[in-house]
Design an enzyme around this catalytic site. Structure first.
Site, PDB file in Angstrom:
ATOM      1  N   LYS A 162     -36.947  39.994   2.416  1.00 31.89           N
ATOM      2  CA  LYS A 162     -37.579  39.161   3.464  1.00 31.89           C
ATOM      3  C   LYS A 162     -36.680  37.948   3.699  1.00 31.89           C
ATOM      4  O   LYS A 162     -36.722  36.977   2.949  1.00 31.89           O
ATOM      5  CB  LYS A 162     -38.968  38.719   2.973  1.00 31.89           C
TER       6      LYS A 162
ATOM      7  N   ALA B 158     -48.750  28.225  10.110  1.00 36.60           N
ATOM      8  CA  ALA B 158     -49.450  27.236   9.285  1.00 36.60           C
ATOM      9  C   ALA B 158     -48.541  26.116   8.785  1.00 36.60           C
ATOM     10  O   ALA B 158     -48.961  24.964   8.682  1.00 36.60           O
ATOM     11  CB  ALA B 158     -50.109  27.954   8.103  1.00 36.60           C
ATOM     12  N   GLN B 159     -47.283  26.410   8.475  1.00 35.10           N
ATOM     13  CA  GLN B 159     -46.409  25.383   7.889  1.00 35.10           C
ATOM     14  C   GLN B 159     -45.841  24.408   8.929  1.00 35.10           C
ATOM     15  O   GLN B 159     -45.388  23.313   8.576  1.00 35.10           O
ATOM     16  CB  GLN B 159     -45.213  26.042   7.154  1.00 35.10           C
TER      17      GLN B 159
ATOM     18  N   GLY C 182     -38.662  30.508   5.400  1.00 37.71           N
ATOM     19  CA  GLY C 182     -39.473  31.722   5.577  1.00 37.71           C
ATOM     20  C   GLY C 182     -38.940  32.942   4.829  1.00 37.71           C
ATOM     21  O   GLY C 182     -39.668  33.895   4.607  1.00 37.71           O
ATOM     22  N   GLY C 183     -37.676  32.908   4.418  1.00 40.34           N
ATOM     23  CA  GLY C 183     -37.114  34.015   3.632  1.00 40.34           C
ATOM     24  C   GLY C 183     -37.344  33.696   2.170  1.00 40.34           C
ATOM     25  O   GLY C 183     -36.647  32.865   1.599  1.00 40.34           O
ATOM     26  N   ASP C 184     -38.366  34.307   1.568  1.00 42.20           N
ATOM     27  CA  ASP C 184     -38.765  33.862   0.230  1.00 42.20           C
ATOM     28  C   ASP C 184     -39.247  35.010  -0.646  1.00 42.20           C
ATOM     29  O   ASP C 184     -40.057  34.818  -1.540  1.00 42.20           O
ATOM     30  CB  ASP C 184     -39.847  32.761   0.334  1.00 42.20           C
TER      31      ASP C 184
ATOM     32  N   ARG D   3     -40.420  32.908 -10.505  1.00 41.27           N
ATOM     33  CA  ARG D   3     -41.862  33.192 -10.495  1.00 41.27           C
ATOM     34  C   ARG D   3     -42.125  34.670 -10.732  1.00 41.27           C
ATOM     35  O   ARG D   3     -41.262  35.517 -10.486  1.00 41.27           O
ATOM     36  CB  ARG D   3     -42.522  32.688  -9.227  1.00 41.27           C
TER      37      ARG D   3
ATOM     38  N   GLU E 127     -48.051  35.920  -6.485  1.00 48.10           N
ATOM     39  CA  GLU E 127     -47.107  35.326  -7.430  1.00 48.10           C
ATOM     40  C   GLU E 127     -47.771  34.284  -8.314  1.00 48.10           C
ATOM     41  O   GLU E 127     -48.674  33.559  -7.866  1.00 48.10           O
ATOM     42  CB  GLU E 127     -45.969  34.650  -6.656  1.00 48.10           C
TER      43      GLU E 127
ATOM     44  N   ASP F  41     -42.017  30.024  18.962  1.00 45.51           N
ATOM     45  CA  ASP F  41     -42.636  31.095  18.187  1.00 45.51           C
ATOM     46  C   ASP F  41     -42.661  32.331  19.074  1.00 45.51           C
ATOM     47  O   ASP F  41     -42.812  32.232  20.296  1.00 45.51           O
ATOM     48  CB  ASP F  41     -44.066  30.717  17.780  1.00 45.51           C
TER      49      ASP F  41
END
Ligand SMILES: NC(=O)c1ccc[n+]([C@@H]2O[C@H](COP(=O)([O-])OP(=O)(O)OC[C@H]3O[C@@H](n4cnc5c(N)ncnc54)[C@H](O)[C@@H]3O)[C@@H](O)[C@H]2O)c1
Length: 351
Positions: free
Chosen positions: A241, A149-150, A235-237, A55, A66, A171
């Site tokens: 990160k 949110a996910q 979450g590492g994307d 992307r 993106e 969390d």
């Protein structure tokens, strides 16, 4: 998909957030995730047909914006998506998105849709599809680290596709854990809220990490992951990160969506650029094996790939007539003589 109808060339179906929520409830969350997973699987089986590119990311100090394009030769699709972990503290979402499908032969758009909700659904569908192929047989318990949110979408996807019966939540913000526990109560899944990530992973055959932090975080350390566990790390994307300690990667069989993109954005950015990984479509197509034995640690290093969004938009387009939840947008200029665009403008002034 059919060409635009003559006479209505200006109109493009638009699915708003309100429409999307109505579509979800008309179909049901778990059924929709299951059907989305089937569309994704169908497109992953056509993998070689698609134009593929990592992307196109515009990075800033605070986040990333993106564009995610792809095409199967007949239909073109793209998603606009952002990732801004600091947004939540300002009352904004970390991830928002919208997307477009178009006819390749004319270039005319056939659908515009919100994709913030759709991204959560398709991410959960992709994760659970990978889980179905890679998680240990008979897995009943999943830990979810990161209850934003996910989170609930992930829990319901693994219930629907992988038979998960209990979710252990953690969390860093207890209010987020409470929110997810409240939302998931009464959904036919056992919920255990945990005070630490170490406690959350106890007895979990599947561990999902879906935290948001714009840095190399260490959500899971090597000693937290025992033999046979499946890790679903989403979450590492983005470059810089990540969520997992590098040593976990070295002990895992690693599965990715599209390796050239994941090497830039995923957990495997921590490894050598030629470190062996398997693309998920190869497992689906029977070209590569998934989990090799009961003791193997498997890792789905999910970053989200354009074909999943294409599949999700294709699915939504197929639901439009059945559900009726869309409006037609007057989006495309349609002069009677295609070369007389200015004449159309003049006639509008004189009306
Ligand atoms: N792979 C994909 O296809 C895909 C799709 C959508 C989102 N994402 C990514 O998934 C992540 C989660 O997205 P979201 O929309 O749920 O974000 P969000 O901001 O709504 O939720 C993230 C949660 O993580 C928690 N968190 C942060 N650091 C933590 C830590 N050290 N331990 C435990 N919890 C922690 C936060 O308190 C927050 O509740 C983001 O990084 C996003 O970029 C990936």
């Amino acid at each position: 998909m059919s060409a635009p109808e003559k006479g209505l060339l200006n109109l493009v179906p638009f699915v708003s957030v309100d429409h999307m929520m109505r579509i979800v409830w008309a179909i049901g969350v778990e059924r929709m995730i299951t059907e989305l997973a089937a569309y994704i699987e169908e497109d992953f089986l056509r993998w070689e047909l698609f134009d593929k590119t990592p992307r196109i990311a515009a990075h800033s100090a605070e986040g990333v914006i993106e564009l995610m394009p792809t095409s199967d030769g007949a239909t073109y699709g793209f998603k606009y998506v952002n990732g801004h972990p600091k947004n939540v503290s300002e009352g904004l979402q970390t991830v928002t998105a919208f997307g477009v499908l178009s006819h390749v032969d004319s270039g005319y758009p056939m659908l515009i849709s919100e994709m913030t909700i759709l991204t959560a659904l398709r991410t959960a569908a992709t994760s659970a599809l990978a889980g179905k192929l890679l998680a240990p047989r008979g897995a009943e318990t999943m830990a979810i680290i990161g209850a934003g949110a996910q989170c609930e979408f992930q829990a319901l996807a693994f219930k629907a596709l992988c038979g998960i019966e209990t979710v252990r939540l953690y969390d860093i913000d207890p209010a987020a854990t409470q929110k997810a526990a409240r939302n998931l109560s009464g959904q036919g899944i056992g919920i255990v809220s945990c005070p630490t990530s170490q406690e959350a992973i106890l007895g979990a055959e599947i561990v999902t990490t879906c935290t948001a932090d714009k840095r190399r975080a260490t959500i899971l350390t090597d000693n937290m992951i025992g033999a046979g566990v499946h890790i679903n790390a989403i979450g590492g994307d983005s470059p810089g990160k990540t969520e997992l300690h590098r040593d976990i990667l070295l002990r895992s069989g690693i599965f990715v969506e599209y390796a050239p993109q994941t090497r830039i954005e995923g957990e495997i950015q921590q490894l050598d650029p030629d470190y062996p990984v398997t693309e998920l479509w190869q497992v689906i197509a029977g070209k590569a094996s998934g989990r090799r034995n009961e003791r193997e640690i498997t890792l789905f290093d999910g970053v989200g790939f354009a074909i999943e969004d294409f599949s999700a938009l294709r699915y939504i387009r197929d639901q439009l007539l059945g559900t009726g939840h869309f409006v037609n947008l007057d989006l495309l200029a349609d002069p009677d003589d295609p070369r007389d665009l200015f004449g159309m403008l003049l006639r509008a002034r004189d009306q």
